[in-house]
Design an enzyme around this catalytic site. Sequence first.
Site, PDB file in Angstrom:
ATOM      1  N   LYS A   1      98.566  62.571  24.702  1.00 52.80           N
ATOM      2  CA  LYS A   1      99.164  62.238  23.406  1.00 52.80           C
ATOM      3  C   LYS A   1      98.091  62.253  22.325  1.00 52.80           C
ATOM      4  CE  LYS A   1     102.324  60.640  20.543  1.00 52.80           C
ATOM      5  NZ  LYS A   1     103.382  61.533  20.036  1.00 52.80           N
ATOM      6  N   TYR A   2      96.931  61.686  22.627  1.00 50.49           N
ATOM      7  CA  TYR A   2      95.825  61.663  21.670  1.00 50.49           C
ATOM      8  C   TYR A   2      95.385  63.088  21.329  1.00 50.49           C
ATOM      9  CZ  TYR A   2      91.258  60.717  19.592  1.00 50.49           C
ATOM     10  OH  TYR A   2      90.192  60.681  18.728  1.00 50.49           O
TER      11      TYR A   2
ATOM     12  N   LYS B   1      84.409  68.517  32.982  1.00 48.22           N
ATOM     13  CA  LYS B   1      84.416  67.531  31.894  1.00 48.22           C
ATOM     14  C   LYS B   1      84.760  66.157  32.474  1.00 48.22           C
ATOM     15  CE  LYS B   1      86.206  66.526  27.314  1.00 48.22           C
ATOM     16  NZ  LYS B   1      86.508  65.113  27.652  1.00 48.22           N
TER      17      LYS B   1
END
Length: 591
Positions: free
Chosen positions: A40-41, A121
């Site tokens: 969402k971010y 990552k």
Amino acid sequence: MFKKNINIKIKTKILNLRKKIEMWNNNYYVKNLSLVSDEKYDSTLFELNELEKKYSMFLNTSYSNKIVAKNICNKFKKIKHLSNMLSLESIFNYKNLLNFHEKVKKNLFYNEKRYYCCELKIDGLAINLIYKNGILDSASTRGDGLQGEDVTKNALEIKSIPHILKKNNLSFPKKIEIRGEVFIKLSTFNKINKMLKSKRKKLFSNARNMASGSLRQINPKITKNRSLSFYGYGIGYVNEKKYYYDQHDALKLINSWGIPIEKNTELCKSLNEVKNFYEKSIKIRDYLDFNIDGIVVKVNSMKLQKKLGCSSKYPRWAIAYKFSSEEKCTKILGVNFNVGRTGVITPVAKLKPVYFMGTIIKYSSLHNKDIIDKLGIMINDTVCLKKSGDVIPKISRVIFEKRKNVKEIIFPKTCIFCKSKIEFCLRKKNLYCTGGFLCYAQRKQLLNHFVSREALNIKGMGNKIISQLIEKKIIKYPSDIFKLNTDKIIFLKGMGLKSSENLIKEIIKSKTTELYRVIYGIGIPNVGIYTSMNLANYYKNISNFINTSYEDLRSIKGIGSFTSNCIKKFLKDKRNISIISDLLNVNLKIK
């Protein structure tokens, strides 16, 4: 007038998105609260970036949506970075990667190679370490990219961060910034949450929050007790040009000094290799003891990095290629237990129905007790479902902040279908029902397996026919199939005289078969079609096979100790030997 109204709407949209990002950043980086999912971010930030690019007249140069928080937490003094510590721009699909690649290509020197250093990552907290003459001088968080919080005392409590660099053939630079990620291993995260639970204290919602909160403690002893980990991922400032290494070599250099690095890093010589690395990372992510949320793609050449430079927000020579996924939250209403063909007992969460990516999801497999313990799942928990690509949605995490009135998931001690003894397989972390054909849940699947194409290959005898025959108690064991006649099957739903006669012909035809089909068909756990062929080639007949020894099995190429144990355990069970004998008694001819 119309254009003016559109502009007002766009400006309002941009301002609202900025407010959201600022609020989320402030809560996450200052208060250690995660209000929204990563997806969402990322999607909100991506939307804001795209709008700012398209409507540059509303771009506020004094505002940066990537500044971590307006107020860096004031409980720590600040340390200015020797070189800016920027975040990476996120992309979510191959088309975005292609665009990044094209921008890099435009800046290439004549005949220069386009190599990319690809790294996992890690979902943790970025840290900047400054070493002076090989001795750790300071450690700070990313902060606003220009300065960060001084966490030196806490960094000294992280075992994987060396206080003094190891000497090698190359002397240390007088001053160097080594950058990396502080994170917490999932095994450690679960252990700490379990301990907090036993003390009835608030649990951490995810590993990244735990890592962030643990690094930013006033008391370094708390940091020490949290057993944080660190991987280096590059060099920031360095005072001498002889240390200007290309990215992949820079990682090797800092590793030779004792800085731990993540071992899956690859030097990719084409965009296709980058794509392959991304796809491989998706496959291995569930087997890692730390969370990753994508890969980082960096231009390997230091010379080209300098030519590409940075924007006010991001370096132009690196990109974060995030895993594409969607997330929906729902509640666990209860847990059912399914029994598979080989007896594996699988817990399945019964969910409050949720519409997710075009389908209504009511159930989700919990796989085994290990997964339940790892995620800390309980009945009545609010959980997040995650779906990547075309994979069936799975429960990815528990929202501990919403936990109330929960109940522990209790595994049965005997099979819920046949009351047979349950055993635990340490290697596969699964519970097994030992009932075999006596277990109603296994029987249907075992008989379906027995008549399948790779096994006895009885055409026309599908799941619906077998289900009816079992329900009417006409068949229970494989040998019962060869006792069928048209009178017993003509009255079944979907059957007539012609189809009944055809099915009986197929059953008679299958009575002359090959040894590997019988070995595969009787459903020995962990024995697939190729292992069955291997066994048949070695033993030649059924008698040799059922009288084999563990040592004999281990001598067969391609059959390991685990499979050998499974076969011997199966053949030790008198019920299984009886099933094979019954097949021979109905004149099954094995070639």
